[in-house]
Design an enzyme around this catalytic site. Sequence first.
Site, short mmCIF file in Angstrom:
data_model
loop_
_atom_site.label_atom_id
_atom_site.label_comp_id
_atom_site.label_asym_id
_atom_site.label_seq_id
_atom_site.Cartn_x
_atom_site.Cartn_y
_atom_site.Cartn_z
CG ASP A 127 91.23 66.76 -44.88
OD1 ASP A 127 91.12 67.23 -43.75
OD2 ASP A 127 91.74 67.27 -46.07
CG HIS B 185 94.23 51.04 -35.27
ND1 HIS B 185 93.70 50.21 -34.44
CD2 HIS B 185 94.86 51.40 -34.68
CE1 HIS B 185 93.60 50.19 -33.23
NE2 HIS B 185 94.85 51.27 -33.08
CG ASP B 186 96.77 48.14 -34.08
OD1 ASP B 186 97.42 48.85 -34.30
OD2 ASP B 186 96.98 47.72 -33.08
CG ASP C 59 94.39 68.76 -42.76
OD1 ASP C 59 93.91 68.02 -43.34
OD2 ASP C 59 94.73 69.63 -41.23
CD GLU D 131 95.14 46.63 -28.31
OE1 GLU D 131 96.05 46.08 -29.06
OE2 GLU D 131 96.32 47.52 -27.58
CG ASP E 176 89.27 67.51 -40.08
OD1 ASP E 176 87.67 66.81 -40.60
OD2 ASP E 176 89.48 67.58 -41.28
CG ASP F 116 96.25 51.29 -26.97
OD1 ASP F 116 96.73 50.45 -27.75
OD2 ASP F 116 98.33 51.60 -25.89
CG ASP G 249 92.00 54.41 -28.04
OD1 ASP G 249 92.50 53.28 -27.36
OD2 ASP G 249 92.05 53.42 -28.93
CG ASN H 41 91.15 71.07 -42.34
OD1 ASN H 41 91.58 70.29 -42.56
ND2 ASN H 41 91.94 71.58 -41.18
C1 GLC Z 1 97.75 48.69 -29.19
C2 GLC Z 1 97.00 49.95 -30.81
C3 GLC Z 1 98.12 50.32 -31.68
C4 GLC Z 1 99.05 50.87 -30.36
C5 GLC Z 1 99.73 50.58 -29.31
C6 GLC Z 1 100.60 50.69 -28.28
O1 GLC Z 1 98.16 47.83 -29.83
O2 GLC Z 1 96.28 49.30 -31.06
O3 GLC Z 1 97.77 51.02 -33.27
O4 GLC Z 1 100.61 51.18 -31.56
O5 GLC Z 1 98.83 49.84 -28.18
O6 GLC Z 1 100.14 52.05 -27.77
CA CA Z 2 91.33 67.97 -41.75
#
Ligand code: GLC
Ligand code: CA
Length: 562
Positions: free
Chosen positions: A25, A330-331, A29, A257, A33, A203, A102, A27
């Site tokens: 981050d 991230h999942d 908040d 994916e 970013d 995705d 993405d 700034n």
């Molecule tokens: C993919 C993404 C995930 C998202 C899902 C729906 O699996 O990696 O984070 O929730 O698609 O877009």
């Molecule tokens: Ca920020």
Amino acid sequence: MTTNITKAWWKESVIYQIYPRSFKDSNGDGVGDIPGIIEKLDYLKELGIDIIWLCPFYPSPNDDNGYDISDYYGVMQEFGTMEDVELLFKEAEKRGIKIIIDLVVNHSSDEHNWFVESRKSKDNPYRDYYIWHPPVNGGPPNDWVSFFTGSAWEFDEVTGEYYLHLFTKKQPDLNWENDQMRQEIYKMMRFWLDKGVAGFRMDVIPLISKEPGFPPFPKDFDGYFPQVYASGPRVHEFLKEMNREVLSKYDVMTVGEGIGVTPEEVNDYVGESSKELNMVFHFGHMFLDRKPDDMLAWRDWSLEEFKDVFETWEKALGNEGWGSIFLGNHDFPRIVSRFGNDKEYRLESAKMLGTLLFTLKGTPYIYQGDEIGMTNVAFPSMEDYNDVQTLNAYRAFLENGGTEVEFLKKAHPFSRDNARTPVQWDASEQAGFTNGQPWLKVNPNFKEINVETALRDKNSILHYYKKLVKLRKQHEVLVYGETEIIDKPNPEIYAYTRTLENRQMLVVLSFSDTETDFVLPGHLATYANSSKVIMCNYPVLPHAAQNTLTLRPYEARVYMLK
Ligand code: GLC
Ligand code: CA
């Protein structure tokens, strides 16, 4: 052994995934970013990566943190402006780093203008951009379920019909049968490519073609429902069209994916002659520890099954396709907490897993924070959780009579928020991620685990990752060599050779938290003396040539045999 594989820059690259909300981050908040990413480009350059995969940064109501896009051409206000994004592209390019973005086009946000129009009336010009169905027997059209709990159909009162959403009800599925809709997507892709992006991570791309007639779930289905939705009848037609009309005009890379994709069909997506995508992520190893029908329920798994996943996919890809090697994103939970030991052997096991990542065949993907061995978090209250998948599952759990305390036991190991806590930059308040209040709590272990500390410590996971990146760049055999597993049934050791023409490496990885002996087959033992060790995750190297290797807990060794 020779290879017929076509060489390509994206096969030789190392990719680093950024989840902007949690990265840095700038700034105060509390939300990561784009300027925050720019600040850290030198750090990434030092790490040695070639490509950044940037998770969604477009305008979004954030029902699913950016994976619900309301404008494909814009930038989320919290993240910055289009000028910031252009500056990021420029600054990355200066450092020789490419950026892939993405592409989330199985669905949009329900707040996207297309959907706002679509739901207005049955004869709206955008009606057919989404998937509408009249009620069946007064209820939803079929028994399809959402990935995020509950029916995949939502009733919309305005026109008295249901729309399909494989994810949350704020993520209506786009209708790929509609030619005009597809052209809109291609146009948008060209927009970003012309701004200089080097490709896309797509995705849930195998889900874009729906089974005509929306048949009910097959009865004999073992619960792995992604396969019911994946690889519908027109998916390859759509991807070939996208390739022909857009991708083939640029020198870019794509990674889909590969949810629900099986090894048998993978080259239909990524085989060179298929002319669709370059790579997919496969999920065999990512669901090994889950019950097939419950993303938050534990199942025991063995190292042999884990090895089998990688072996099966490498064989299936052969010389026609190319793989992607990742252990987390991230999942999913943090890799050291899941496949290693995030307590007394955090250092050793994180390095061991890094060794795996960089020495298997395929393009390696580092998820932000894994290079410093960030761990899972165990928030004390459900109020601390943010992830919509976790929260929806929690709601359903409560409805079925469960309690918060019970649910926390599921959320702790499995919640997607494990990977989404802010990146730990230093030991100052909020881990140097923000000067304000972070949108998701910082993992309390940041005083010990953070980038600044890792940069100072020669023995850190971070420095080890840097060496791994260099190693892979120096030795083509680590990129293009064939893999052969040694002693596959061994429950504690994952060992393999990589061979390319007259070069050969041996990789030995212990997944055990005790000392373990590993007997090398004779033909390798003659070479594998300690002078051949070019990488080891313990500061003191093993000694002496011998055919029984005594491996310390989570030890990783790479030998250059020839
Ligand atoms: C993919 C993404 C995930 C998202 C899902 C729906 O699996 O990696 O984070 O929730 O698609 O877009
Ligand atoms: Ca920020």
